[in-house]
Design a protein around this motif. Structure first.
Motif, PDB file in Angstrom:
ATOM      1  N   ALA A 146      29.748  45.210  53.023  1.00  0.00           N
ATOM      2  CA  ALA A 146      30.817  45.824  52.209  1.00  0.00           C
ATOM      3  C   ALA A 146      31.590  46.876  53.327  1.00  0.00           C
ATOM      4  O   ALA A 146      30.919  47.612  54.150  1.00  0.00           O
ATOM      5  N   ARG A 147      32.816  46.993  53.277  1.00  0.00           N
ATOM      6  CA  ARG A 147      33.700  47.919  54.144  1.00  0.00           C
ATOM      7  C   ARG A 147      34.423  49.032  53.320  1.00  0.00           C
ATOM      8  O   ARG A 147      34.855  48.759  52.171  1.00  0.00           O
ATOM      9  N   GLN A 148      34.467  50.011  54.002  1.00  0.00           N
ATOM     10  CA  GLN A 148      35.393  51.014  53.595  1.00  0.00           C
ATOM     11  C   GLN A 148      36.886  50.788  53.234  1.00  0.00           C
ATOM     12  O   GLN A 148      37.360  50.180  54.061  1.00  0.00           O
ATOM     13  N   ASP A 149      37.183  51.093  52.207  1.00  0.00           N
ATOM     14  CA  ASP A 149      38.832  50.990  51.737  1.00  0.00           C
ATOM     15  C   ASP A 149      39.406  51.977  52.314  1.00  0.00           C
ATOM     16  O   ASP A 149      39.532  53.148  51.792  1.00  0.00           O
ATOM     17  N   LEU A 150      40.152  51.751  53.538  1.00  0.00           N
ATOM     18  CA  LEU A 150      40.890  52.965  54.298  1.00  0.00           C
ATOM     19  C   LEU A 150      42.115  53.371  53.554  1.00  0.00           C
ATOM     20  O   LEU A 150      42.731  54.176  53.884  1.00  0.00           O
ATOM     21  N   THR A 151      42.359  52.578  52.562  1.00  0.00           N
ATOM     22  CA  THR A 151      43.538  53.076  51.870  1.00  0.00           C
ATOM     23  C   THR A 151      43.278  54.395  50.656  1.00  0.00           C
ATOM     24  O   THR A 151      44.286  54.830  50.208  1.00  0.00           O
ATOM     25  N   ASP A 152      41.929  54.295  50.429  1.00  0.00           N
ATOM     26  CA  ASP A 152      41.536  55.498  49.619  1.00  0.00           C
ATOM     27  C   ASP A 152      41.216  56.568  50.490  1.00  0.00           C
ATOM     28  O   ASP A 152      40.558  56.583  51.582  1.00  0.00           O
TER      29      ASP A 152
END
Length: 397
Positions: A379-385
Motif C-alpha cells: 500500500a502506498r501513500q496518497d501524495l495528493t492528500d
C-alpha cells in the motif's frame, strides 16, 4: 488513513511460484524469521521485498519504479538453511545478508554465512562462511585417572548475526551469545578479514541493534536485562569503542533504530509493562527532552519499522507495527518531537510476521506485509492528500 481488507485488494501481475511456497513463507514469517527492514529501495528506484522459507531466501522485485507489477516470489536455495536471516544496505545500494546454515564439521553443527545482492533484481552472490564467533571449547579433566576431554556446560544458542557496512567500505559482522558477550569481525575496504574482536557484554540478550548514519559512521546497542551498552565508531572505518550504557526495561527482541538527526540515532523498543513503544537517543544533549520517551502502541508485537518523510511540510518520523490483533498499525510524529505524542491507526488486515516500511522512488511512504497465505501486499501513500493517507492494498506476489 485508509484501511482495506484483502477482499478489496487490487492484484498486480506476478511470476508463477510453487503453491507450497506461500504457506512456507507465511509460516516462516509468523514464526519469527522475518528480517527487520525487509523492504528496500535500490539505486535504480525499484523496491525489493525479502522473506524466508524452509529452503532459503525469497525475493519480490518491482518491475519498474512505483509499479504494481512485481517479479516473484523468487527462491534462492541455501543448503542447510536454518530459516533466519538479517540484512543491511550500504551507500552503494548493495544489500548484504547474514544467515546461518547447518553443516557437518562446523562448531555446534552450524556456521554463519553472508551473501550480497549488488544490483536490484540480479542474482545473489555466493554464500560464504565467515567463521564462528563462539567455537565450542573443551577442557581437560584429569581427576584420579587419565586426562579426558569433556564438553563444557552448554550455552544458549547465539542471537541473530548482524551485518553492518560502514561508509568507509568496511563490513562488520556482529554476533552475540548470552554468557559470552558480543564479538565482531571486520572485513576492511581492502577485502581482508581481521580476527574476532571482543566487545564484552557477557549478559547480552538477543542480537545487537546497529545503526549507520548518513555520514557512514556505525554504532550499536548491546541489550542486556535492564539496559544496554552503547558502542560506536569515531569515524567510518575506525574500530568500535565503548561509549556508555543506559538503564531501561525492554522486551527482548523488540529493538529497532533510525537516524533522526545529522549523525544522531534514535532507538526504539517495547516496555514490558504494556508493550508500548519507547524512544531513546544516546547522544541527546544535556538538558534536552528526557531520553526515554513513550510513544504508545501498547499491545503491539516485535520491533517497529521506521522511516522519515515530510507531512504537511514537517519532517516526521513514521512508525509501523504489528498491533495487538495482528494487523499493521501506523503512527507519525514530528521528528525528535516524541513529547507531542502519537496516534496509532490500523492500515490493513492480519499479517504474517512483521510489516515493513520504506520510501519508494517518488518519496511515497510504502508499507508492505505478508498475508496469511504467504502473498506480498503493498500500500502506498496518497501524495495528493496533505496528511498521511494510503491507497488500497495491492497484492503483488
Amino acid at each position: 488513513m485508509v484501511r482495506r481488507g484483502r477482499a478489496e485488494a487490487d492484484r498486480g501481475a506476478t511470476s508463477a511460484a510453487p503453491a507450497v511456497l506461500g504457506s512456507e513463507i507465511a509460516a516462516a514469517a509468523d514464526g519469527g524469521s522475518a528480517a527487520r527492514g525487509w523492504l528496500r529501495l535500490g539505486r535504480d528506484g525499484r523496491l525489493t521485498a525479502y522473506a524466508s522459507c524452509a529452503e532459503g531466501l525469497v525475493r519480490w522485485t518491482e518491475s519498474a519504479p512505483g509499479s504494481d507489477l512485481w517479479q516473484g516470489p523468487e527462491l534462492f536455495p541455501v543448503e542447510g538453511w536454518t530459516g533466519r536471516f538479517t540484512l543491511a544496505q550500504d551507500s552503494n545500494g548493495f544489500v548484504w545478508f547474514a544467515g546461518t546454515r547447518y553443516r557437518d564439521g562446523a562448531p555446534g553443527g552450524r556456521e554463519t554465512v553472508i551473501a550480497t545482492q549488488y544490483q536490484t533484481g540480479r542474482p545473489l552472490g555466493d554464500w560464504r562462511a565467515v567463521g564462528n564467533a563462539f567455537p565450542e571449547r573443551r577442557q581437560a579433566d584429569g581427576g584420579q585417572g587419565e586426562p579426558r576431554e569433556q564438553q563444557e556446560q552448554p550455552l544458549p544458542p547465539p542471537g541473530d548475526t548482524m551485518v553492518v557496512p560502514d561508509g568507509a567500505g568496511s563490513l562488520h559482522i556482529l554476533a552475540t551469545r548470552f554468557g559470552v558477550g558480543v564479538r565482531g569481525r571486520t572485513r576492511g575496504a581492502d577485502g581482508k578479514w581481521g580476527n574476532w574482536a571482543d566487545y564484552q557484554g557477557k549478559w547480552v540478550r538477543g542480537a545487537v541493534v546497529p545503526l549507520v548514519t548518513a555520514q557512514g559512521r556505525a554504532e550499536f546497542l548491546a541489550p542486556f536485562k535492564g539496559g544496554a551498552s552503547y558502542w560506536g565508531q569515531d569515524r567510518p572505518g575506525s574500530d568500535f569503542r565503548w561509549l556508555g550504557r543506559m538503564k531501561a526495561d525492554a522486551v527482548e527482541g523488540t529493538y529497532s533504530s533510525y537516524e533522526t538527526g545529522a549523525g544522531t540515532g534514535t532507538y526504539f523498543w517495547r516496555h514490558p509493562a504494556d508493550g508500548g513503544v519507547i524512544a531513546y537517543r544516546p547522544q541527546a544533549p544535556a538538558g534536552s527532552v528526557p531520553a526515554l520517551l513513550p510513544l504508545g502502541g501498547a499491545g503491539g508485537a516485535g520491533p517497529v519499522a521506521v522511516t522519515r518523510t515530510h507531512i504537511n511540510g514537517y519532517d516526521c518520523t513514521v512508525l509501523l507495527q504489528r498491533g495487538a490483533d495482528g494487523c499493521p498499525e501506523i503512527a507519525a510524529y514530528p521528528t525528535e518531537g516524541e513529547q507531542y505524542g502519537t496516534w496509532w491507526a490500523p492500515v490493513g488486515d492480519r499479517c504474517a510476521g512483521l510489516p515493513a516500511i520504506a520510501l519508494d522512488a517518488r518519496g511515497s511512504v510504502t508499507i508492505a506485509m505478508i498475508d496469511m497465505d504467504g502473498g506480498l501486499l503493498i500500500a502506498r501513500q496518497d501524495l495528493t492528500d496533505p496528511g498521511l493517507a494510503f491507497g488500497p492494498w495491492c497484492r503483488v506476489g
